[in-house]
Write an enzyme that holds these catalytic residues in place. Structure first.
Site, PDB file in Angstrom:
ATOM      1  N   CYS A 155      13.113  -9.005  28.202  1.00  0.00           N
ATOM      2  CA  CYS A 155      12.149  -9.354  27.153  1.00  0.00           C
ATOM      3  C   CYS A 155      12.087 -10.867  26.975  1.00  0.00           C
ATOM      4  O   CYS A 155      11.138 -11.388  26.398  1.00  0.00           O
ATOM      5  CB  CYS A 155      12.461  -8.639  25.848  1.00  0.00           C
TER       6      CYS A 155
ATOM      7  N   GLU B 107       2.462  -7.953  27.660  1.00  0.00           N
ATOM      8  CA  GLU B 107       3.746  -7.941  28.374  1.00  0.00           C
ATOM      9  C   GLU B 107       3.651  -6.996  29.568  1.00  0.00           C
ATOM     10  O   GLU B 107       3.307  -5.828  29.418  1.00  0.00           O
ATOM     11  CB  GLU B 107       4.867  -7.489  27.444  1.00  0.00           C
TER      12      GLU B 107
ATOM     13  N   GLU C 167      13.565  -5.253  18.032  1.00  0.00           N
ATOM     14  CA  GLU C 167      13.386  -6.267  19.078  1.00  0.00           C
ATOM     15  C   GLU C 167      12.411  -5.665  20.064  1.00  0.00           C
ATOM     16  O   GLU C 167      12.695  -4.626  20.665  1.00  0.00           O
ATOM     17  CB  GLU C 167      14.714  -6.579  19.789  1.00  0.00           C
TER      18      GLU C 167
ATOM     19  N   LYS D 103      21.221   6.666  20.660  1.00  0.00           N
ATOM     20  CA  LYS D 103      20.327   7.273  21.664  1.00  0.00           C
ATOM     21  C   LYS D 103      19.921   6.228  22.705  1.00  0.00           C
ATOM     22  O   LYS D 103      19.099   5.362  22.453  1.00  0.00           O
ATOM     23  CB  LYS D 103      19.063   7.837  21.010  1.00  0.00           C
TER      24      LYS D 103
HETATM   25  P1  ADP Z   1      10.232   1.234  27.235  1.00  0.00           P
HETATM   26  O1  ADP Z   1       8.822   0.963  27.605  1.00  0.00           O
HETATM   27  O2  ADP Z   1      11.152   0.078  27.374  1.00  0.00           O
HETATM   28  O3  ADP Z   1      10.776   2.512  27.795  1.00  0.00           O
HETATM   29  P2  ADP Z   1      10.188   2.563  24.680  1.00  0.00           P
HETATM   30  O4  ADP Z   1       9.871   1.973  23.357  1.00  0.00           O
HETATM   31  O5  ADP Z   1       9.370   3.696  25.161  1.00  0.00           O
HETATM   32  O6  ADP Z   1      10.165   1.348  25.670  1.00  0.00           O
HETATM   33  O7  ADP Z   1      11.702   3.016  24.723  1.00  0.00           O
HETATM   34  C1  ADP Z   1      12.742   2.366  24.044  1.00  0.00           C
HETATM   35  C2  ADP Z   1      13.637   3.406  23.414  1.00  0.00           C
HETATM   36  O8  ADP Z   1      12.888   4.076  22.395  1.00  0.00           O
HETATM   37  C3  ADP Z   1      14.096   4.491  24.380  1.00  0.00           C
HETATM   38  O9  ADP Z   1      15.431   4.859  24.070  1.00  0.00           O
HETATM   39  C4  ADP Z   1      13.126   5.609  24.092  1.00  0.00           C
HETATM   40  O10 ADP Z   1      13.629   6.888  24.458  1.00  0.00           O
HETATM   41  C5  ADP Z   1      12.975   5.477  22.593  1.00  0.00           C
HETATM   42  N1  ADP Z   1      11.783   6.148  22.048  1.00  0.00           N
HETATM   43  C6  ADP Z   1      10.611   6.390  22.673  1.00  0.00           C
HETATM   44  N2  ADP Z   1       9.766   7.058  21.846  1.00  0.00           N
HETATM   45  C7  ADP Z   1      10.408   7.234  20.671  1.00  0.00           C
HETATM   46  C8  ADP Z   1      10.072   7.832  19.415  1.00  0.00           C
HETATM   47  N3  ADP Z   1       8.893   8.425  19.200  1.00  0.00           N
HETATM   48  N4  ADP Z   1      10.987   7.801  18.440  1.00  0.00           N
HETATM   49  C9  ADP Z   1      12.164   7.217  18.626  1.00  0.00           C
HETATM   50  N5  ADP Z   1      12.568   6.641  19.772  1.00  0.00           N
HETATM   51  C10 ADP Z   1      11.698   6.642  20.797  1.00  0.00           C
END
Ligand code: ADP
Length: 477
Positions: free
Chosen positions: A280, A379, A246, A171
């Protein structure tokens, strides 16, 4: 416009598409990309589970050939894929082509690793018994990736997962489906059997969440925010699955009185502001000793004046746009927070207008910051950097380590004594001497400590810690 579909059980599926927008020019729609549902994620997990027994026992030459073919195609298409990357993420074209080459190199490296998976044969402490220690694939690996390295991060998770015989549900971040789709298309055409690699583009809260909740996902590798990382951890413990995280960084770059000023300024400008500060491993805290402080700030400010912020695809651009409106708001909010906390905005921080509508922000440099301020502890993930003045090396090291994070830590010095001491005492997974905190090799371990990372390191041969599980077999002779 044709829709780029999800790949589930070897078939391209999906009908509705979401527009992928160029942050350098929001009038530019890169393409339509399908959005998976939670049920699609479940179907993909089931397909990956069904494909696992055969793939995990597949010949290493088959895996080698697919990974090598993928590497070769990425390399051959580096300019085209780099352009797609620059267009959807907003990093400059040279950076984007560099990242694409890196993805090719990673596939090449793990093609080689398929031929090097060794175990150990050890005598038992009991007579007439032999002990063999082998590594086996883990099962279905869930891969959840962020937007800031749209091709390299998927590559450094997908390549080892496949090399060691796992099947995948991947994903990507919603903002960058283009590179994810391209890499999956290449792997699919390279000959992966049905169900071995599934692509489910869509929302984290829907598709990602379905992956977290599935008992059939044996391992999850995640790169993203601290908040989501904590969710991955909690759900993974619930399901007794392996997980690797990470997350953020608040990486320090120490500049000592004895530093080569040019080296220090180049490294600070690069790691603080290139890729729009959206790495990062970016250094957002410049910890500078008194004797060089004013000279360093003056030289860095002069350097920042020369950096061109513009369309990622334009020749001569040093810094592209911020990735989207919400990240831009986060950056400008932090600039206001910094001013409110009493730091001095020594340069930049203004929104910029360019030929096309995009999310352009002038690099922002704060001075007179303290390490206790929010701009020094949280951050920001943008081109916003603070300078913290310290007395001497000892205070610099203590300040560098005084952070909840621990990904990368850098120092500019000509003193062997301080460089050596810093390498030993920096509380970070990666230490850089006279180099930017960002910018790492593809064949050696990557990862951090404290709040930055959890689980085994990524990349290089150390990747096998996560993507394999150890078996100890005893045989009576
Ligand atoms: P960023 O601020 O870099 O967008 P996120 O942690 O929101 O950081 O996103 C990193 C990845 O995690 C993306 O692919 C996002 O769609 C996914 N993501 C966000 N929320 C969830 C969740 N509840 N469960 C699993 N994956 C998630």
């Amino acid at each position: 416009m044709t829709i780029h579909k999800n790949l589930i059980a070897g078939e391209w599926v999906g009908s509705d598409g979401v527009a992928n927008i160029n942050p350098s020019n929001t009038n530019d729609v890169i393409g339509e990309y399908a959005r998976a549902s939670a049920d699609d994620a479940k179907t993909a997990i089931a397909a990956a589970k069904a494909a696992f027994p055969a793939w995990s026992r597949s010949g290493i030459l088959e895996r080698h050939a697919i990974l090598k073919k993928t590497a070769d195609e990425i390399m051959a298409r580096k300019d085209e894929l780099g352009t797609l990357l620059a267009r959807e993420e907003g990093k400059t074209l040279p950076e984007a082509i560099g990242e694409t080459i890196r993805a090719g190199q990673i596939f090449e490296f793990f093609a080689g690793e398929t031929l090097r998976l060794a175990g150990e044969v050890i005598p038992s402490v009991r007579p007439n018994i032999g002990v063999e220690i082998t590594r086996e694939a883990v099962g279905v690996v869930g891969i959840i990736t962020p937007w800031n390295f749209p091709i390299a991060i998927p590559a450094w998770k997908i390549a080892p997962a496949l090399a060691y015989g796992n099947t995948i549900v991947f994903k990507p971040a919603e903002l960058v489906p283009g590179c994810a789709w391209a890499i999956v298309d290449i792997l699919h055409r390279a000959g992966l059997p049905k169900g071995v690699l599934n692509l489910v583009m869509g929302k984290g809260s829907v598709v990602g969440q379905a992956m977290l909740e599935s008992p059939d996902v044996a391992a999850i590798t995640f790169t993203g925010s601290t908040g989501t990382g904590k969710r991955v951890a909690a759900a993974s413990i619930e399901h007794n699955r392996k997980f690797q995280l990470e997350m953020g960084g608040k990486n320090p770059f120490v500049v000592l009185d004895d530093a080569d000023l040019t080296v220090a300024v180049e490294a600070a400008a690069n790691s603080g502001f290139f890729s729009t500060g959206q790495r990062c491993t970016a250094s957002s805290r410049l910890i500078v000793t008194e004797g060089i402080h004013d000279k360093f700030v003056a030289a860095l400010t002069e350097k920042l004046k020369t950096l061109v912020v513009d369309d990622a695809l334009k020749a001569g651009t040093h810094i592209g746009p911020v990735v989207d409106a919400s990240q831009l708001k986060q950056d400008t909010d932090y600039i206001e927070i910094g001013k409110g906390e009493g730091a001095r905005l020594a340069f930049g921080g203004d929104l910029l207008t360019r030929d096309n509508p995009g999310f352009y922000l002038q690099p922002a440099l704060f001075t007179e910051a303290t390490n206790a301020m929010r701009i020094s502890r949280e951050e920001i993930f943008g081109p916003v950097v603070s300078v913290i003045r310290v007395k001497d090396y000892e205070e610099a090291l203590a300040t560098a380590n005084d952070t909840p994070f621990g990904l990368s830590s850098g120092i500019a010095t000509t003193s062997l004594k301080h460089a050596t001491h810093f390498k030993r005492n920096a509380e970070a997974g990666m230490v850089m001497v006279n180099l930017p905190t960002a910018g790492v090799d593809f064949h050696v371990p990557f990862g951090g400590r404290k709040g930055s990372s959890y689980g085994p390191r990524e990349q290089g041969k150390y990747a096998n810690e996560f993507y394999t599980t150890v078996k100890t077999a005893y045989t009576l002779a």
